[in-house]
Design a protein around this motif. Structure first.
Motif, PDB file in Angstrom:
ATOM      1  N   VAL A  64      43.969   2.387  14.834  1.00 13.11           N
ATOM      2  CA  VAL A  64      43.747   3.302  15.957  1.00 13.11           C
ATOM      3  C   VAL A  64      45.080   3.896  16.418  1.00 13.11           C
ATOM      4  CG1 VAL A  64      43.014   3.450  18.380  1.00 13.11           C
ATOM      5  CG2 VAL A  64      41.586   2.246  16.704  1.00 13.11           C
ATOM      6  N   GLY A  65      46.111   3.072  16.509  1.00 16.76           N
ATOM      7  CA  GLY A  65      47.434   3.583  16.858  1.00 16.76           C
ATOM      8  C   GLY A  65      47.940   4.601  15.857  1.00 16.76           C
ATOM      9  N   ALA A  66      47.717   4.337  14.564  1.00  9.82           N
ATOM     10  CA  ALA A  66      48.140   5.270  13.518  1.00  9.82           C
ATOM     11  C   ALA A  66      47.368   6.578  13.599  1.00  9.82           C
ATOM     12  CB  ALA A  66      47.955   4.624  12.144  1.00  9.82           C
ATOM     13  N   LEU A 116      41.122  18.382  13.211  1.00  8.89           N
ATOM     14  CA  LEU A 116      41.361  17.068  13.830  1.00  8.89           C
ATOM     15  C   LEU A 116      40.182  16.093  13.732  1.00  8.89           C
ATOM     16  CD1 LEU A 116      43.553  17.929  16.943  1.00  8.89           C
ATOM     17  CD2 LEU A 116      44.175  16.483  15.003  1.00  8.89           C
ATOM     18  N   PRO A 117      38.925  16.561  13.729  1.00 11.85           N
ATOM     19  CA  PRO A 117      37.833  15.590  13.550  1.00 11.85           C
ATOM     20  C   PRO A 117      37.905  14.818  12.228  1.00 11.85           C
ATOM     21  CG  PRO A 117      36.970  17.596  14.512  1.00 11.85           C
ATOM     22  CD  PRO A 117      38.416  17.879  14.135  1.00 11.85           C
ATOM     23  N   SER A 118      38.719  15.274  11.288  1.00 17.46           N
ATOM     24  CA  SER A 118      38.911  14.525  10.036  1.00 17.46           C
ATOM     25  C   SER A 118      39.494  13.146  10.299  1.00 17.46           C
ATOM     26  CB  SER A 118      39.846  15.285   9.090  1.00 17.46           C
ATOM     27  OG  SER A 118      39.331  16.555   8.823  1.00 17.46           O
ATOM     28  N   LEU A 119      40.084  12.943  11.459  1.00 13.49           N
ATOM     29  CA  LEU A 119      40.637  11.632  11.800  1.00 13.49           C
ATOM     30  C   LEU A 119      39.550  10.568  11.972  1.00 13.49           C
ATOM     31  CD1 LEU A 119      43.486  12.721  14.230  1.00 13.49           C
ATOM     32  CD2 LEU A 119      43.753  11.707  11.955  1.00 13.49           C
ATOM     33  N   PHE A 120      38.302  11.008  12.075  1.00 10.95           N
ATOM     34  CA  PHE A 120      37.213  10.029  12.132  1.00 10.95           C
ATOM     35  C   PHE A 120      37.009   9.346  10.778  1.00 10.95           C
ATOM     36  CE2 PHE A 120      35.931  12.507  15.913  1.00 10.95           C
ATOM     37  CZ  PHE A 120      35.919  11.454  16.818  1.00 10.95           C
ATOM     38  N   ILE A 121      37.446   9.983   9.698  1.00  8.97           N
ATOM     39  CA  ILE A 121      37.302   9.373   8.365  1.00  8.97           C
ATOM     40  C   ILE A 121      38.110   8.083   8.274  1.00  8.97           C
ATOM     41  CG2 ILE A 121      37.722   9.689   5.888  1.00  8.97           C
ATOM     42  CD1 ILE A 121      37.138  12.734   6.395  1.00  8.97           C
ATOM     43  N   PRO A 122      39.427   8.093   8.560  1.00 13.68           N
ATOM     44  CA  PRO A 122      40.154   6.821   8.488  1.00 13.68           C
ATOM     45  C   PRO A 122      39.685   5.813   9.536  1.00 13.68           C
ATOM     46  CG  PRO A 122      41.586   8.554   9.328  1.00 13.68           C
ATOM     47  CD  PRO A 122      40.325   9.210   8.846  1.00 13.68           C
ATOM     48  N   LEU A 123      39.238   6.284  10.700  1.00 15.34           N
ATOM     49  CA  LEU A 123      38.704   5.346  11.693  1.00 15.34           C
ATOM     50  C   LEU A 123      37.481   4.620  11.143  1.00 15.34           C
ATOM     51  CD1 LEU A 123      38.951   7.197  15.116  1.00 15.34           C
ATOM     52  CD2 LEU A 123      40.099   5.086  14.438  1.00 15.34           C
ATOM     53  N   TRP A 124      36.586   5.360  10.533  1.00 17.33           N
ATOM     54  CA  TRP A 124      35.372   4.767   9.969  1.00 17.33           C
ATOM     55  C   TRP A 124      35.721   3.798   8.842  1.00 17.33           C
ATOM     56  CZ3 TRP A 124      33.140   6.007   5.027  1.00 17.33           C
ATOM     57  CH2 TRP A 124      31.899   5.409   4.805  1.00 17.33           C
ATOM     58  N   LEU A 125      36.602   4.230   7.936  1.00 20.01           N
ATOM     59  CA  LEU A 125      36.991   3.355   6.821  1.00 20.01           C
ATOM     60  C   LEU A 125      37.689   2.091   7.326  1.00 20.01           C
ATOM     61  CD1 LEU A 125      38.339   5.995   4.283  1.00 20.01           C
ATOM     62  CD2 LEU A 125      36.160   4.767   4.186  1.00 20.01           C
ATOM     63  N   ASP A 163      44.923  20.132   5.349  1.00 20.03           N
ATOM     64  CA  ASP A 163      44.931  19.438   6.636  1.00 20.03           C
ATOM     65  C   ASP A 163      43.871  18.344   6.679  1.00 20.03           C
ATOM     66  OD1 ASP A 163      46.964  21.139   7.425  1.00 20.03           O
ATOM     67  OD2 ASP A 163      45.619  22.507   8.479  1.00 20.03           O
ATOM     68  N   VAL A 164      42.673  18.646   6.204  1.00 16.67           N
ATOM     69  CA  VAL A 164      41.590  17.659   6.199  1.00 16.67           C
ATOM     70  C   VAL A 164      41.978  16.466   5.312  1.00 16.67           C
ATOM     71  CG1 VAL A 164      39.213  17.228   5.437  1.00 16.67           C
ATOM     72  CG2 VAL A 164      39.746  19.271   6.771  1.00 16.67           C
ATOM     73  N   ALA A 165      42.463  16.747   4.116  1.00 17.10           N
ATOM     74  CA  ALA A 165      42.831  15.666   3.194  1.00 17.10           C
ATOM     75  C   ALA A 165      43.971  14.827   3.765  1.00 17.10           C
ATOM     76  CB  ALA A 165      43.220  16.244   1.832  1.00 17.10           C
ATOM     77  N   GLY A 166      44.972  15.475   4.328  1.00 17.78           N
ATOM     78  CA  GLY A 166      46.102  14.749   4.906  1.00 17.78           C
ATOM     79  C   GLY A 166      45.694  13.890   6.089  1.00 17.78           C
ATOM     80  N   LEU A 167      44.862  14.439   6.967  1.00 18.87           N
ATOM     81  CA  LEU A 167      44.407  13.666   8.131  1.00 18.87           C
ATOM     82  C   LEU A 167      43.500  12.515   7.710  1.00 18.87           C
ATOM     83  CD1 LEU A 167      43.691  16.581  10.635  1.00 18.87           C
ATOM     84  CD2 LEU A 167      45.535  14.895  10.794  1.00 18.87           C
ATOM     85  N   ALA A 168      42.792  12.664   6.614  1.00 14.41           N
ATOM     86  CA  ALA A 168      41.897  11.597   6.140  1.00 14.41           C
ATOM     87  C   ALA A 168      42.669  10.418   5.573  1.00 14.41           C
ATOM     88  CB  ALA A 168      40.931  12.146   5.091  1.00 14.41           C
ATOM     89  N   MET A 169      43.861  10.671   5.027  1.00 14.52           N
ATOM     90  CA  MET A 169      44.571   9.561   4.382  1.00 14.52           C
ATOM     91  C   MET A 169      45.815   9.089   5.117  1.00 14.52           C
ATOM     92  SD  MET A 169      47.548  11.094   3.101  1.00 14.52           S
ATOM     93  CE  MET A 169      48.153   9.829   2.064  1.00 14.52           C
ATOM     94  N   PHE A 170      46.468   9.943   5.883  1.00 11.30           N
ATOM     95  CA  PHE A 170      47.758   9.577   6.452  1.00 11.30           C
ATOM     96  C   PHE A 170      47.710   8.374   7.405  1.00 11.30           C
ATOM     97  CE2 PHE A 170      51.665  10.013   8.924  1.00 11.30           C
ATOM     98  CZ  PHE A 170      52.576  10.052   7.885  1.00 11.30           C
ATOM     99  N   PRO A 171      46.735   8.273   8.313  1.00 15.17           N
ATOM    100  CA  PRO A 171      46.709   7.070   9.164  1.00 15.17           C
ATOM    101  C   PRO A 171      46.568   5.784   8.359  1.00 15.17           C
ATOM    102  CG  PRO A 171      45.310   8.770  10.090  1.00 15.17           C
ATOM    103  CD  PRO A 171      45.709   9.243   8.723  1.00 15.17           C
TER     104      PRO A 171
END
Length: 171
Positions: free
Chosen positions: A85-87, A149-158, A51-59
């Motif tokens: 952000v939408g993704a 769900l906090p893993s979504l901060f990874i793609p936001l930061w990147l 879940d963490v890996a998927g949320l980090a890359m999928f957006p």
């Protein structure tokens, strides 16, 4: 020298966000975890790791698809943080739905099975055996997965860094 997706003198290009080392590690980790680690060491941790890996890359994958689709009409490319952000929001909502709703979980199982089917069909065809039907993947509706769900901060930061670097003037 700034670190990130681009280096001084290098421009971002459509889908270049997928080339960040964090994203590449997330993809490798997702594949290894789903196909090796879960079989060898099934546990609460291996479930959450996917879940963490998927949320980090999928957006970032969704953003890359958007960038590829929209590059035809753009004169000059600039990564869009708003698209990212939408993704991220879309990914988070869909992820939460599949973890809370059995119906959404079943839809996900069949959608992912459909995406995997061409690879199974090709392998069967190359082996000279009967092409298998589309099969649903395994999926567990588990509310504790929402802890990832906090893993979504990874793609936001990147994505924020990529957009900032693309908008800053060259040195």
């Amino acid at each position: 020298m700034r670190e990130g997706v681009t280096t001084p003198g290098t421009k971002s290009f459509p889908a270049s966000g997928l080339l960040h080392p964090v994203v590449l590690v997330a993809v490798v980790l997702l594949v290894l975890n789903d196909h090796v680690f879960k079989a060898r060491w099934p546990s609460w941790w291996t479930g959450k790791l996917s879940d963490v890996a998927g949320l980090a890359m999928f957006p970032l994958l969704l953003q890359a698809l958007w960038e590829q689709a929209s590059r035809v009409r753009a004169r000059e490319f600039r990564p869009s943080f708003a698209v990212l952000v939408g993704a991220v929001v879309l990914t988070g909502l869909c992820f939460a739905a599949t973890k809370l709703s059995p119906a959404a979980g079943d839809a996900w199982r069949w959608a992912l099975g459909g995406l995997q089917w061409p690879f199974f069909a090709l392998r069967a065809w190359l082996a000279g055996v009967r092409i298998p039907p589309v099969r649903a993947t395994q999926h567990t509706v588990d509310v504790t997965d929402l802890l990832t769900l906090p893993s979504l901060f990874i793609p936001l930061w990147l994505g924020w860094r990529r957009a900032r670097e693309a908008s800053s003037p060259p040195p």
